[in-house]
Enzyme design. Sequence first.
Site, PDB file in Angstrom:
ATOM      1  CB  SER A   1      -0.925   0.014   1.228  1.00 59.85           C
ATOM      2  OG  SER A   1      -0.159   0.061   2.427  1.00 59.85           O
TER       3      SER A   1
ATOM      4  CB  ILE B   1       8.775   2.774  -2.718  1.00 58.44           C
ATOM      5  CG1 ILE B   1       9.390   4.166  -2.517  1.00 58.44           C
ATOM      6  CG2 ILE B   1       9.755   1.883  -3.487  1.00 58.44           C
ATOM      7  CD1 ILE B   1      10.649   4.171  -1.673  1.00 58.44           C
TER       8      ILE B   1
ATOM      9  CG  LEU C   1       7.010  -4.073   9.327  1.00 57.62           C
ATOM     10  CD1 LEU C   1       7.497  -2.631   9.420  1.00 57.62           C
ATOM     11  CD2 LEU C   1       7.824  -4.837   8.293  1.00 57.62           C
TER      12      LEU C   1
ATOM     13  CB  SER D   1      10.738   0.271   6.570  1.00 53.61           C
ATOM     14  OG  SER D   1      11.547   0.624   7.669  1.00 53.61           O
TER      15      SER D   1
ATOM     16  CE  LYS E   1      14.861   2.533   5.268  1.00 48.97           C
ATOM     17  NZ  LYS E   1      13.707   1.653   4.966  1.00 48.97           N
TER      18      LYS E   1
ATOM     19  CB  ALA F   1      18.053  10.649  -2.538  1.00 51.46           C
TER      20      ALA F   1
ATOM     21  CB  SER G   1      10.071  12.695  -0.014  1.00 45.59           C
ATOM     22  OG  SER G   1      10.933  11.893   0.740  1.00 45.59           O
TER      23      SER G   1
ATOM     24  CG  PHE H   1      15.683  17.167  -0.619  1.00 42.17           C
ATOM     25  CD1 PHE H   1      15.141  16.951  -1.874  1.00 42.17           C
ATOM     26  CD2 PHE H   1      15.236  18.252   0.128  1.00 42.17           C
ATOM     27  CE1 PHE H   1      14.155  17.773  -2.376  1.00 42.17           C
ATOM     28  CE2 PHE H   1      14.248  19.095  -0.375  1.00 42.17           C
ATOM     29  CZ  PHE H   1      13.706  18.851  -1.631  1.00 42.17           C
TER      30      PHE H   1
END
Length: 338
Positions: free
Chosen positions: A11, A14, A60, A81, A157, A183, A197, A217
């Site tokens: 969901s 990425i 998780l 994550s 991370k 990034a 982001s 960034f």
Amino acid sequence: MSGRVLVTGGSGYIGSFIIRQLVEQGWTVNTTVRSLKREAEVRASLAVPADKLRFFAADLLNDAGWADAVAGCSHVVHVASPLPSGAVKHEDDLIVPAREGALRALRFAKAAGVQRVVMTSSVAAIAYGHGKKIGTYTEADWTDVKGPQVHAYAKSKTLAERAAREWIASEGAGMEYVSVNPAAVLGPVLSADFSSSVQIITRLLSGSLPGLPNFGFGVVDVRDVADLHVRALTAPGMDGERFIASGPFMMMKEVAAVLRGRMGNEARKVPTRGLPDFVLQLTSLVDPTIRMVTGELGKQRITPSDHARDVLGWVPRPAADTIVDTARSLIDKGVITV
């Protein structure tokens, strides 16, 4: 290649694009979500053939559901994550699920006979804690979690990827492992569930920022991040590899300039003036989310993607196109009104 692959965190921003690309290339995909109540919503946003995608509930921090999710899969892409939208009460709220989730994915993958796991890490596991104002970092570098101004996400991370690599070295014989370290991920959105982001662009377009902070960034498109994962999943000889996924490092004023230059009146609320450092520093005294940013003021963490280009032929699209595609998508989806 084609076959059955597990993509955790289906969901998420990425994960969604990875699933789309895998299906386009002929794979059948299993994916995990925390609750199957979201299946219909996620299916609608992904718009892939129903028979090419199966959903499984898995968390998780719990073994339940993982064995079923990975059964019959030859490959795994572990994306899931925790990604905060702001400050967290305690760093373990991020560190523990990130680390334990990675180890859980690896254990169940090994038990199911999976050939290769590609894990989504981050440049946050590479470029922090070094005490440099301007630095260039490669896949050989690791964030020093005890270094100055290393925030909880970077710790999560770093510790998750290190734990995964240590587990592979001691327990993972016969199974290959690769990490992809993006990034700041921008690009078109499929739904309201997108990377934090992307909030950078929503704040610029909406005019909610009083000025442009002095920080920046690396910019990378979510479609290119998905492409790098899929390349790493299928290319031969990848065991142990680590790939940075990043385009150019851009300061906020450069991102704002792209929006104003390419979007005309739709970018009329984008600020033009810089925001003095002391304003953010004062605000950070009462706003823990702003406090996460103040450590980045004036810093440049440059993370070239030469390795991914050389080994996998990966070439990201121009950052300006990604920024504009992000903005137009947010407008089209009604996330923001300009």
